[in-house]
Motif scaffolding. Structure first.
Motif, PDB file in Angstrom:
ATOM      1  N   UNK A   9       0.830  -1.199   0.000  1.00  0.00           N
ATOM      2  CA  UNK A   9       0.000   0.000   0.000  1.00  0.00           C
ATOM      3  C   UNK A   9       0.867   1.253   0.000  1.00  0.00           C
ATOM      4  N   UNK A  10       2.001   1.185   0.723  1.00  0.00           N
ATOM      5  CA  UNK A  10       2.907   2.325   0.727  1.00  0.00           C
ATOM      6  C   UNK A  10       3.496   2.581  -0.639  1.00  0.00           C
ATOM      7  N   UNK A  11       3.820   1.506  -1.355  1.00  0.00           N
ATOM      8  CA  UNK A  11       4.333   1.650  -2.717  1.00  0.00           C
ATOM      9  C   UNK A  11       3.305   2.288  -3.638  1.00  0.00           C
ATOM     10  N   UNK A  12       2.046   1.877  -3.491  1.00  0.00           N
ATOM     11  CA  UNK A  12       0.976   2.457  -4.311  1.00  0.00           C
ATOM     12  C   UNK A  12       0.810   3.943  -3.998  1.00  0.00           C
ATOM     13  N   UNK A  13       0.856   4.289  -2.713  1.00  0.00           N
ATOM     14  CA  UNK A  13       0.717   5.694  -2.321  1.00  0.00           C
ATOM     15  C   UNK A  13       1.866   6.532  -2.885  1.00  0.00           C
ATOM     16  N   UNK A  14       3.072   5.963  -2.887  1.00  0.00           N
ATOM     17  CA  UNK A  14       4.228   6.674  -3.439  1.00  0.00           C
ATOM     18  C   UNK A  14       4.045   6.923  -4.931  1.00  0.00           C
ATOM     19  N   UNK A  15       3.631   5.878  -5.664  1.00  0.00           N
ATOM     20  CA  UNK A  15       3.422   6.037  -7.104  1.00  0.00           C
ATOM     21  C   UNK A  15       2.336   7.068  -7.380  1.00  0.00           C
ATOM     22  N   UNK A  16       1.272   7.049  -6.590  1.00  0.00           N
ATOM     23  CA  UNK A  16       0.185   8.006  -6.772  1.00  0.00           C
ATOM     24  C   UNK A  16       0.699   9.437  -6.594  1.00  0.00           C
ATOM     25  N   UNK A  17       1.545   9.623  -5.602  1.00  0.00           N
ATOM     26  CA  UNK A  17       2.118  10.954  -5.364  1.00  0.00           C
ATOM     27  C   UNK A  17       2.987  11.398  -6.540  1.00  0.00           C
TER      28      UNK A  17
END
Length: 220
Positions: A9-17
């Protein structure tokens, strides 16, 4: 498992940012409207579902059904595409939007094409932890004919799912719908006959390439 999911989930949040920063940069320079943006992924991830972890040797939707977001130049198209499409369709779609001829040898078709078609997927044994039904790894091939999906595995398992009503693939309809399963199995077999023979090649990896592979986790 919770830790692994949190990291994912942290990786997804980073990509979204990061995607958000790209969009902001384009808008500030007044070129956002005339820019094509495609966001997708090469695979999903398993976190213990069906006794599988990682993203290898699994023909199920948690690995195959990935995000695909397309923003066309000048917002030429809007909405959600319900048909099954393939990642092989991404390159032809970009070329068409850019006004560049799509090579005849390229797989896939533009997402603007209206016709439905069968989509195929396959997995192979690889050096990861395998599920109990495939202790040494299995080859699995799937055919998508919306809303149905048929899977044939080298361990003899056959599965038929209605993804329209059962997107999580919890109900195997192989026994209940033998005629549909047989039709899809025949079409999958015909597709396999058209595939070129796989050959093995030996390559020497340079120290720099080996270092990069290790940094990505592909080599231990």
């Amino acid at each position: 498992r919770p830790h692994c999911v949190s990291q994912y989930d942290g990786g997804i949040a980073y990509e979204d940012r990061q995607i958000g920063e790209v969009v902001t940069w384009l808008k500030r320079r007044g070129v956002y409207d005339n820019t094509m943006i495609v966001v997708t992924s090469d695979h999903g991830e398993a976190f213990g579902e069906r006794h599988r972890v990682g993203h290898a040797n699994s023909p199920y939707q948690n690995l195959l059904h990935v995000a695909l977001i397309v923003k066309y130049p000048r917002q030429a198209r809007r909405g959600t595409e319900e048909r099954t499409v393939s990642l092989t369709d991404v390159a032809p779609t970009i070329l068409e939007a850019a006004g560049i001829a799509v090579p005849s040898t390229m797989q896939g078709r533009s997402l603007t094409a209206a016709a439905d078609r069968d989509i195929y997927s396959e997995t192979f044994p690889c050096p990861v932890a395998h599920s109990p039904d495939c202790p040494n790894g299995c080859t699995a091939r799937a055919i998508f004919s919306w809303p149905y999906k048929f899977i044939a595995s080298s361990n003899g398992r056959r599965e038929l799912f209605d993804l329209g009503s059962d997107p999580a693939e919890n109900r195997n309809l192989y026994i209940q719908q033998p005629e549909r399963a047989a039709q899809l199995a025949d079409r999958l077999s015909l597709w396999m006959q058209t595939m070129p023979q796989q050959s093995r090649e030996t390559h020497t990896v340079s120290p720099e390439d080996l270092r990069r592979l290790k940094s990505l986790g592909y080599v231990q």
